[in-house]
Write an enzyme that holds these catalytic residues in place. Structure first.
Site, PDB file in Angstrom:
ATOM      1  N   HIS A  92       0.846  -1.195   0.000  1.00  0.00           N
ATOM      2  CA  HIS A  92       0.000   0.000   0.000  1.00  0.00           C
ATOM      3  C   HIS A  92       0.878   1.241   0.000  1.00  0.00           C
ATOM      4  O   HIS A  92       1.773   1.383   0.834  1.00  0.00           O
ATOM      5  CB  HIS A  92      -0.922   0.027   1.215  1.00  0.00           C
ATOM      6  CG  HIS A  92      -1.866   1.193   1.212  1.00  0.00           C
ATOM      7  ND1 HIS A  92      -3.003   1.213   0.437  1.00  0.00           N
ATOM      8  CD2 HIS A  92      -1.826   2.391   1.856  1.00  0.00           C
ATOM      9  CE1 HIS A  92      -3.634   2.361   0.620  1.00  0.00           C
ATOM     10  NE2 HIS A  92      -2.928   3.101   1.465  1.00  0.00           N
ATOM     11  N   SER A  93       0.613   2.161  -0.937  1.00  0.00           N
ATOM     12  CA  SER A  93       1.309   3.436  -1.038  1.00  0.00           C
ATOM     13  C   SER A  93       2.815   3.188  -1.230  1.00  0.00           C
ATOM     14  O   SER A  93       3.203   2.584  -2.231  1.00  0.00           O
ATOM     15  CB  SER A  93       1.000   4.298   0.192  1.00  0.00           C
ATOM     16  OG  SER A  93       1.350   5.636  -0.025  1.00  0.00           O
ATOM     17  N   MET A  94       3.670   3.611  -0.296  1.00  0.00           N
ATOM     18  CA  MET A  94       5.096   3.294  -0.417  1.00  0.00           C
ATOM     19  C   MET A  94       5.306   1.792  -0.553  1.00  0.00           C
ATOM     20  O   MET A  94       6.182   1.336  -1.296  1.00  0.00           O
ATOM     21  CB  MET A  94       5.856   3.811   0.804  1.00  0.00           C
ATOM     22  CG  MET A  94       7.348   3.478   0.800  1.00  0.00           C
ATOM     23  SD  MET A  94       8.183   3.795   2.384  1.00  0.00           S
ATOM     24  CE  MET A  94       7.562   2.412   3.357  1.00  0.00           C
ATOM     25  N   SER A 120      -1.625  -0.961  -4.090  1.00  0.00           N
ATOM     26  CA  SER A 120      -2.743  -0.272  -3.448  1.00  0.00           C
ATOM     27  C   SER A 120      -2.354   1.153  -3.078  1.00  0.00           C
ATOM     28  O   SER A 120      -1.270   1.395  -2.544  1.00  0.00           O
ATOM     29  CB  SER A 120      -3.132  -1.067  -2.187  1.00  0.00           C
ATOM     30  OG  SER A 120      -4.125  -0.420  -1.442  1.00  0.00           O
TER      31      SER A 120
END
Length: 259
Positions: A92-94, A120
């Site tokens: 997710h993200s990073m 994500s």
């Protein structure tokens, strides 16, 4: 599968007989605890392996990486036992960036690829940044931006003693994410599914859909109610969709882990 994942991997529900491992990478400032409840919401034959990077949680006093290319050699070695087929990656993200970069590295090493890559809350890596960079900001401005992003509890932000401990890791995470330079390569021979939040101000459907260019396999885009941290606010829906993706082929009537 061993009962312990070592310093890099946390398994809140070890499952030696699991059919598949789901290796999970958190967002900037997050850790393995972001996935602590996931085993209860996924199929019984899936083992959740939550990655705990240096500079977080019990590793808070270790040097946090500020560059994904610097992280990858240590990460690949640490996850060698867990990235054995069949396995899937979620980030997710990073964490989506790290999962993508790890998949590329595994290909370069001739190692097995994940059966599925789930990215994500992050625009495709070939796209330019669409938000201000923050890792270099003075502390008061950096903390204000963290409050705006909403991923750090207010009680934590208000605790000066705790923040002194976690700020270096937070800055390192944002630097790792912000300093990433995309280098074009052949698309991955791995199915990719992208998750997004309908109210995420920075990660729009078009930016998520661009992940399709990174795969020669199937691509699916799935949107959820919520902002950037929909993986928490819409956790039941996220886990239901992951459960569908990760079901064994016989239960799906289709190819392994193909959306």
């Amino acid at each position: 599968m061993s009962a312990s994942g070592g310093p890099w991997v946390v398994r809140t529900a070890p499952n030696p007989g699991a059919r598949l491992r789901l290796v999970c990478f958190a967002y900037a400032g997050g850790g393995s605890s972001a996935f602590a409840e996931w085993p209860r919401g996924l199929p019984d034959d899936v083992e959740v392996c939550a990655v705990r990077l240096p500079g977080r949680e019990s590793r808070i006093f270790q040097r946090a990486h500020t560059d994904v290319e610097d992280l990858l050699p240590d990460l690949t070695e640490a996850l060698a036992e867990h990235c054995r087929p069949p396995f899937a990656l979620f980030g997710h993200s990073m964490g989506a960036l790290i999962a993508f970069a790890l998949t590329r590295r595994l290909r370069a090493l001739g190692a097995p690829a994940p059966d599925h890559l789930v990215v994500s809350g992050r625009r495709a890596p070939q796209l330019a940044h669409n938000r201000p960079l923050i890792h270099h900001l003075p502390e008061d401005q950096f903390l204000a931006r963290l409050r705006e992003l909403g991923g750090t509890p207010d009680a934590l932000l208000a605790d000066a003693r705790v923040m002194r401990l976690v700020l270096p890791g937070l800055r390192a995470d944002f630097q790792l994410n912000d300093s990433y330079t995309h280098r074009p390569q052949e698309p991955l021979p791995v199915p990719i599914t992208a998750f997004g939040g309908r109210a995420d101000p920075d990660v729009d459907p078009a930016g998520l859909a661009a992940w399709a260019r990174q795969s020669t396999g199937a691509f699916t885009l799935r949107m959820f109610d919520g902002g950037h941290f929909f993986l928490h606010t819409a956790q039941a829906e996220v886990l239901a969709e992951l459960s569908r993706l990760l079901r064994r082929p016989a239960d799906r009537g289709a190819g392994a882990l193909t959306p």
